[in-house]
Motif scaffolding. Structure first.
Motif, PDB file in Angstrom:
ATOM      1  N   PHE A   1       0.833  -1.203   0.000  1.00  0.00           N
ATOM      2  CA  PHE A   1       0.000   0.000   0.000  1.00  0.00           C
ATOM      3  C   PHE A   1       0.874   1.262   0.000  1.00  0.00           C
ATOM      4  CE2 PHE A   1      -3.218  -2.995   0.642  1.00  0.00           C
ATOM      5  CZ  PHE A   1      -4.459  -2.406   0.722  1.00  0.00           C
ATOM      6  N   ARG A   2       2.018   1.207   0.655  1.00  0.00           N
ATOM      7  CA  ARG A   2       2.932   2.356   0.643  1.00  0.00           C
ATOM      8  C   ARG A   2       3.425   2.630  -0.771  1.00  0.00           C
ATOM      9  NH1 ARG A   2       8.073   2.317   0.361  1.00  0.00           N
ATOM     10  NH2 ARG A   2       8.220   0.128   0.996  1.00  0.00           N
ATOM     11  N   ARG A   3       3.829   1.566  -1.465  1.00  0.00           N
ATOM     12  CA  ARG A   3       4.290   1.728  -2.853  1.00  0.00           C
ATOM     13  C   ARG A   3       3.164   2.235  -3.750  1.00  0.00           C
ATOM     14  NH1 ARG A   3       6.543  -3.400  -1.881  1.00  0.00           N
ATOM     15  NH2 ARG A   3       4.948  -4.359  -3.213  1.00  0.00           N
ATOM     16  N   ALA A   4       1.975   1.713  -3.546  1.00  0.00           N
ATOM     17  CA  ALA A   4       0.830   2.152  -4.354  1.00  0.00           C
ATOM     18  C   ALA A   4       0.547   3.629  -4.113  1.00  0.00           C
ATOM     19  CB  ALA A   4      -0.399   1.308  -4.016  1.00  0.00           C
ATOM     20  N   GLY A   5       0.625   4.057  -2.860  1.00  0.00           N
ATOM     21  CA  GLY A   5       0.407   5.462  -2.540  1.00  0.00           C
ATOM     22  C   GLY A   5       1.438   6.359  -3.194  1.00  0.00           C
ATOM     23  N   GLU A   6       2.683   5.926  -3.172  1.00  0.00           N
ATOM     24  CA  GLU A   6       3.747   6.706  -3.804  1.00  0.00           C
ATOM     25  C   GLU A   6       3.502   6.821  -5.312  1.00  0.00           C
ATOM     26  OE1 GLU A   6       7.199   4.540  -2.640  1.00  0.00           O
ATOM     27  OE2 GLU A   6       7.296   5.431  -0.634  1.00  0.00           O
ATOM     28  N   SER A   7       3.058   5.738  -5.919  1.00  0.00           N
ATOM     29  CA  SER A   7       2.771   5.754  -7.353  1.00  0.00           C
ATOM     30  C   SER A   7       1.637   6.720  -7.681  1.00  0.00           C
ATOM     31  CB  SER A   7       2.405   4.337  -7.822  1.00  0.00           C
ATOM     32  OG  SER A   7       2.036   4.323  -9.176  1.00  0.00           O
ATOM     33  N   VAL A   8       0.596   6.711  -6.854  1.00  0.00           N
ATOM     34  CA  VAL A   8      -0.546   7.598  -7.082  1.00  0.00           C
ATOM     35  C   VAL A   8      -0.138   9.060  -6.928  1.00  0.00           C
ATOM     36  CG1 VAL A   8      -2.795   8.304  -6.152  1.00  0.00           C
ATOM     37  CG2 VAL A   8      -2.285   5.877  -6.484  1.00  0.00           C
ATOM     38  N   MET A   9       0.715   9.334  -5.944  1.00  0.00           N
ATOM     39  CA  MET A   9       1.149  10.723  -5.723  1.00  0.00           C
ATOM     40  C   MET A   9       1.972  11.268  -6.887  1.00  0.00           C
ATOM     41  SD  MET A   9       1.941  11.266  -1.647  1.00  0.00           S
ATOM     42  CE  MET A   9       2.977   9.811  -1.417  1.00  0.00           C
ATOM     43  N   GLU A  10       2.573  10.372  -7.674  1.00  0.00           N
ATOM     44  CA  GLU A  10       3.305  10.813  -8.855  1.00  0.00           C
ATOM     45  C   GLU A  10       2.365  11.278  -9.964  1.00  0.00           C
ATOM     46  OE1 GLU A  10       5.729   7.551  -9.976  1.00  0.00           O
ATOM     47  OE2 GLU A  10       7.142   7.770  -8.302  1.00  0.00           O
ATOM     48  N   LYS A  11       1.114  10.843  -9.874  1.00  0.00           N
ATOM     49  CA  LYS A  11       0.145  11.144 -10.935  1.00  0.00           C
ATOM     50  C   LYS A  11      -0.888  12.189 -10.536  1.00  0.00           C
ATOM     51  CE  LYS A  11       0.541   6.247 -12.127  1.00  0.00           C
ATOM     52  NZ  LYS A  11      -0.153   4.937 -12.090  1.00  0.00           N
ATOM     53  N   TYR A  12      -1.101  12.347  -9.227  1.00  0.00           N
ATOM     54  CA  TYR A  12      -2.139  13.263  -8.748  1.00  0.00           C
ATOM     55  C   TYR A  12      -1.568  14.197  -7.672  1.00  0.00           C
ATOM     56  CZ  TYR A  12      -5.427   9.947 -10.899  1.00  0.00           C
ATOM     57  OH  TYR A  12      -6.104   9.141 -11.778  1.00  0.00           O
ATOM     58  N   PRO A  13      -2.074  15.424  -7.587  1.00  0.00           N
ATOM     59  CA  PRO A  13      -1.597  16.386  -6.578  1.00  0.00           C
ATOM     60  C   PRO A  13      -2.278  16.155  -5.225  1.00  0.00           C
ATOM     61  CG  PRO A  13      -3.267  17.414  -7.943  1.00  0.00           C
ATOM     62  CD  PRO A  13      -3.057  16.031  -8.512  1.00  0.00           C
ATOM     63  N   VAL A  14      -1.942  15.012  -4.602  1.00  0.00           N
ATOM     64  CA  VAL A  14      -2.568  14.639  -3.331  1.00  0.00           C
ATOM     65  C   VAL A  14      -1.490  14.270  -2.310  1.00  0.00           C
ATOM     66  CG1 VAL A  14      -4.685  13.803  -4.416  1.00  0.00           C
ATOM     67  CG2 VAL A  14      -2.779  12.219  -4.049  1.00  0.00           C
ATOM     68  N   LYS A  15      -1.916  14.228  -1.047  1.00  0.00           N
ATOM     69  CA  LYS A  15      -1.052  13.748   0.033  1.00  0.00           C
ATOM     70  C   LYS A  15      -1.543  12.375   0.469  1.00  0.00           C
ATOM     71  CE  LYS A  15      -0.219  18.340   2.047  1.00  0.00           C
ATOM     72  NZ  LYS A  15      -0.397  19.170   3.289  1.00  0.00           N
ATOM     73  N   ILE A  16      -0.625  11.407   0.541  1.00  0.00           N
ATOM     74  CA  ILE A  16      -0.968  10.071   1.033  1.00  0.00           C
ATOM     75  C   ILE A  16       0.067   9.672   2.076  1.00  0.00           C
ATOM     76  CG2 ILE A  16      -1.255   7.636   0.473  1.00  0.00           C
ATOM     77  CD1 ILE A  16      -2.103   8.453  -2.328  1.00  0.00           C
ATOM     78  N   ALA A  17      -0.404   9.352   3.266  1.00  0.00           N
ATOM     79  CA  ALA A  17       0.476   8.911   4.353  1.00  0.00           C
ATOM     80  C   ALA A  17       0.200   7.449   4.654  1.00  0.00           C
ATOM     81  CB  ALA A  17       0.252   9.755   5.590  1.00  0.00           C
ATOM     82  N   ALA A  18       1.234   6.629   4.674  1.00  0.00           N
ATOM     83  CA  ALA A  18       1.085   5.205   4.966  1.00  0.00           C
ATOM     84  C   ALA A  18       1.455   4.940   6.419  1.00  0.00           C
ATOM     85  CB  ALA A  18       1.978   4.381   4.046  1.00  0.00           C
TER      86      ALA A  18
END
Length: 289
Positions: A97-114
């Motif tokens: 899930f951490r890797r998935a969050g990092e991938s999503v943050m590369e595509k969208y202007p969002v904050k994701i904390a694992a």
């Protein structure tokens, strides 16, 4: 707006799963090389029937599915997301899930904390329960909520459980620091908790499940001594009448402590694979000191 993404191993009760800002990604249960989505494509009865003769396995969902969960929240307007998962000491779920969050943050202007809950089942679920409380109060910034949750998981969540056999934990490689040679022939049952590294360990041993369940309660009472209780959860696996009776006895005792919230439920199929039928467990979230 702040959303939550988690895995099905957190065993969230339906009232939390169904919240608009929560997404639960199912882990996988593997029977004879065929994969089933936890809680969707396989029932407890089907799994227990299989486990009478064979040992099932579990696996992680594809990363794309985790990313889809994040994106579904983003498309609803959530620009800050907290990912909470079962212990990295017991599963690769957190890292996925951490890797998935990092991938999503590369595509969208969002904050994701694992966040690695360093817990399991509703022990992890209680951390999500706390997260939702903090979010709903709308008084804390995203970073402050994440920081608070990391404090909470250190010493305010306790998990204690007893199971009839260690056969499935051993077979699945999830035995942790619990001795796999606890005397099955002598009916010795360990009371298991999770240490600061998020790994199983034995906190007590008892002869027979009746005594083991009593020891579970003793450990819970010691954990909550003189503290306020935000929430308590009593979870079981399987449908054995004796297991249900133990759970009812525990709930009656815990209600005397006047917790703000009492949750009940059953292990997800992905966790049932490793625990087997007959687990009786308690998770506690204590209040601020």
């Amino acid at each position: 707006m702040i959303g939550i993404v988690c895995d099905s191993g957190t065993d969230l009760p339906e009232e939390l799963k169904n919240k608009e800002n929560v997404r639960v990604v199912p882990l996988r249960v593997v029977l004879d090389d065929k994969s089933y989505r936890d809680g969707i494509e396989i029932s407890e009865g089907e799994l227990l029937s299989y486990m009478e003769e064979k040992i099932p396995k579990t696996s992680l969902p594809p990363q794309s599915e985790v990313e889809e969960a994040f994106v579904s929240l983003i498309e609803k307007g959530y620009s800050e997301i907290i990912s909470i998962n079962i212990s990295s000491g017991l599963s690769g779920t957190y890292n996925l899930f951490r890797r998935a969050g990092e991938s999503v943050m590369e595509k969208y202007p969002v904050k994701i904390a694992a966040i690695d809950s360093r817990s399991i089942s509703i022990g992890s679920g209680l951390l999500i329960y706390k997260a939702l409380q903090l979010i709903e109060k709308k008084k804390m910034a995203f970073e402050d909520i994440v920081a608070e949750l990391k404090k909470v998981l250190k010493d305010r969540i306790g998990v204690y459980f007893a199971i009839p056999t260690l056969k499935f934990l051993k077979a699945g490689g999830r035995i942790g620091r619990v001795s796999a040679t606890v005397g099955e022939l002598l009916k010795i049952k360990p009371v298991i908790s999770i240490d600061e590294d998020g790994i199983y360990y034995t906190v007590a041993k008892a002869r027979g499940m009746n005594r083991a369940v009593k020891l579970v309660m003793e450990k819970v009472m010691n954990f909550v001594f003189n503290k306020s209780i935000e929430a308590i959860a009593v979870y079981i696996s399987g449908d054995d009448p004796a297991t249900k009776k133990y759970a009812e006895q525990i709930k009656e005792k815990l209600n005397e402590l006047k917790p703000k919230m009492v949750l009940t439920g059953k292990l997800s199929s992905a966790l049932l694979v490793h625990a087997g039928s007959g687990l009786v467990g308690v998770a506690v979230l204590i209040g601020d000191y």
